[in-house]
Motif scaffolding. Sequence first.
Motif, short mmCIF file in Angstrom:
data_model
loop_
_atom_site.label_atom_id
_atom_site.label_comp_id
_atom_site.label_asym_id
_atom_site.label_seq_id
_atom_site.Cartn_x
_atom_site.Cartn_y
_atom_site.Cartn_z
N GLN A 50 -121.53 60.87 -41.47
CA GLN A 50 -120.92 61.99 -42.19
C GLN A 50 -121.78 63.24 -42.11
O GLN A 50 -121.28 64.33 -41.89
CB GLN A 50 -120.68 61.61 -43.66
CG GLN A 50 -120.03 62.70 -44.45
CD GLN A 50 -118.65 63.04 -43.92
OE1 GLN A 50 -117.84 62.16 -43.69
NE2 GLN A 50 -118.37 64.32 -43.72
N ASP A 51 -123.10 63.09 -42.27
CA ASP A 51 -123.99 64.26 -42.20
C ASP A 51 -123.96 64.88 -40.81
O ASP A 51 -123.96 66.11 -40.66
CB ASP A 51 -125.43 63.86 -42.55
CG ASP A 51 -125.58 63.45 -44.01
OD1 ASP A 51 -124.69 63.77 -44.82
OD2 ASP A 51 -126.59 62.81 -44.33
N MET A 52 -123.93 64.04 -39.78
CA MET A 52 -123.90 64.54 -38.41
C MET A 52 -122.60 65.31 -38.14
O MET A 52 -122.60 66.37 -37.52
CB MET A 52 -124.04 63.38 -37.42
CG MET A 52 -125.39 62.67 -37.53
SD MET A 52 -125.41 61.09 -36.64
CE MET A 52 -125.46 61.65 -34.95
N VAL A 53 -121.50 64.77 -38.63
CA VAL A 53 -120.20 65.41 -38.41
C VAL A 53 -120.08 66.69 -39.23
O VAL A 53 -119.60 67.71 -38.74
CB VAL A 53 -119.05 64.42 -38.74
CG1 VAL A 53 -117.70 65.13 -38.73
CG2 VAL A 53 -119.06 63.26 -37.75
N ASP A 54 -120.54 66.65 -40.48
CA ASP A 54 -120.43 67.82 -41.35
C ASP A 54 -121.05 69.07 -40.73
O ASP A 54 -120.50 70.16 -40.84
CB ASP A 54 -121.10 67.56 -42.70
CG ASP A 54 -120.26 66.71 -43.63
OD1 ASP A 54 -119.07 66.49 -43.34
OD2 ASP A 54 -120.81 66.25 -44.66
N GLU A 55 -122.19 68.90 -40.09
CA GLU A 55 -122.87 70.05 -39.49
C GLU A 55 -121.97 70.76 -38.48
O GLU A 55 -121.83 71.98 -38.51
CB GLU A 55 -124.17 69.60 -38.81
CG GLU A 55 -125.21 69.12 -39.79
CD GLU A 55 -126.36 68.38 -39.12
OE1 GLU A 55 -126.31 68.11 -37.90
OE2 GLU A 55 -127.33 68.05 -39.84
N GLY A 56 -121.36 70.00 -37.59
CA GLY A 56 -120.48 70.59 -36.58
C GLY A 56 -119.19 71.12 -37.17
O GLY A 56 -118.71 72.19 -36.79
N VAL A 57 -118.61 70.38 -38.12
CA VAL A 57 -117.35 70.80 -38.73
C VAL A 57 -117.53 72.12 -39.47
O VAL A 57 -116.68 73.02 -39.37
CB VAL A 57 -116.81 69.70 -39.68
CG1 VAL A 57 -115.67 70.21 -40.54
CG2 VAL A 57 -116.37 68.48 -38.86
N GLU A 58 -118.63 72.27 -40.17
CA GLU A 58 -118.87 73.51 -40.91
C GLU A 58 -119.00 74.70 -39.95
O GLU A 58 -118.53 75.79 -40.25
CB GLU A 58 -120.09 73.39 -41.83
CG GLU A 58 -119.86 72.45 -43.00
CD GLU A 58 -118.56 72.70 -43.77
OE1 GLU A 58 -118.25 73.89 -44.07
OE2 GLU A 58 -117.84 71.74 -44.06
N LEU A 59 -119.62 74.48 -38.81
CA LEU A 59 -119.71 75.56 -37.81
C LEU A 59 -118.32 75.96 -37.31
O LEU A 59 -118.01 77.15 -37.20
CB LEU A 59 -120.56 75.12 -36.62
CG LEU A 59 -122.07 75.09 -36.82
CD1 LEU A 59 -122.76 74.45 -35.61
CD2 LEU A 59 -122.61 76.50 -37.05
N VAL A 60 -117.48 74.97 -37.02
CA VAL A 60 -116.14 75.26 -36.53
C VAL A 60 -115.31 75.96 -37.61
O VAL A 60 -114.66 76.99 -37.34
CB VAL A 60 -115.41 73.98 -36.04
CG1 VAL A 60 -113.98 74.28 -35.64
CG2 VAL A 60 -116.18 73.34 -34.90
N LEU A 61 -115.34 75.43 -38.82
CA LEU A 61 -114.55 76.05 -39.89
C LEU A 61 -115.03 77.46 -40.20
O LEU A 61 -114.21 78.35 -40.49
CB LEU A 61 -114.56 75.17 -41.14
CG LEU A 61 -113.82 73.83 -41.00
CD1 LEU A 61 -113.93 73.01 -42.28
CD2 LEU A 61 -112.35 74.05 -40.63
N ALA A 62 -116.33 77.69 -40.13
CA ALA A 62 -116.85 79.05 -40.35
C ALA A 62 -116.32 80.00 -39.28
O ALA A 62 -116.05 81.17 -39.56
CB ALA A 62 -118.38 79.04 -40.35
N ALA A 63 -116.11 79.49 -38.08
CA ALA A 63 -115.62 80.33 -36.99
C ALA A 63 -114.12 80.58 -37.08
O ALA A 63 -113.65 81.64 -36.62
CB ALA A 63 -115.96 79.68 -35.65
N VAL A 64 -113.35 79.64 -37.64
CA VAL A 64 -111.89 79.79 -37.61
C VAL A 64 -111.28 80.28 -38.93
O VAL A 64 -110.14 80.72 -38.94
CB VAL A 64 -111.19 78.49 -37.16
CG1 VAL A 64 -111.68 78.04 -35.81
CG2 VAL A 64 -111.29 77.39 -38.20
N CYS A 65 -112.03 80.18 -40.02
CA CYS A 65 -111.48 80.58 -41.32
C CYS A 65 -111.83 82.03 -41.62
O CYS A 65 -112.93 82.48 -41.30
CB CYS A 65 -112.02 79.67 -42.42
SG CYS A 65 -111.46 77.96 -42.25
#
Length: 195
Positions: free
Chosen positions: A177-192
Amino acid sequence: MPETVQGGARHRGTQTRDRLYEAAAALFVERGYEATTMADIAERAGASRRTAFNHFPSKSDIPMLWTRRMADIAVVEATGASDEVPERIRAYLHLICEMVQAEPELSRQMMLGWTAGLGPIRYESELLTDLTPLLREGQARGQVDRGVDVDVAARTLSDTLMGATLRWVRERDRLLQDMVDEGVELVLAAVCPRS
């Protein structure tokens, strides 16, 4: 063919597929993906080899069902998580991570099977059918920038989970979960949209 006969045959087909899947999952954990044959799976499930191949033309199709099953559970449970699309995406991916972490050896064997079956080349991500409409909904609600290519964003989120899962099954030194969260937050910061 009458509806009840068709429905009964479809139900039996689903039951057989489920038995084959469960047999495969158990054997992958016991023996490993590579050491398990379709004949072994059929025998454990009480089915013929032909039946096994009718349901799974390739042994590498079984890891795809593993992914789809987790995604189906996650999409239902994440739907009620929030009205906010970014939160639903986080919940969806979090639930999949929980299921992967709950059965580490099964997850390891399924990922080995996926890569052995040329997963990244042969298969399209099972997650795209869930993430793409979610991102489109986010655009319609103003929660995802309208200029974002949702297909690219969905693929990037899916790739984030798959890449982290591959690393996690190999190393298991951190929570998935920690590994995935890091990447997901980067993507969401870019698209939101930024407030």
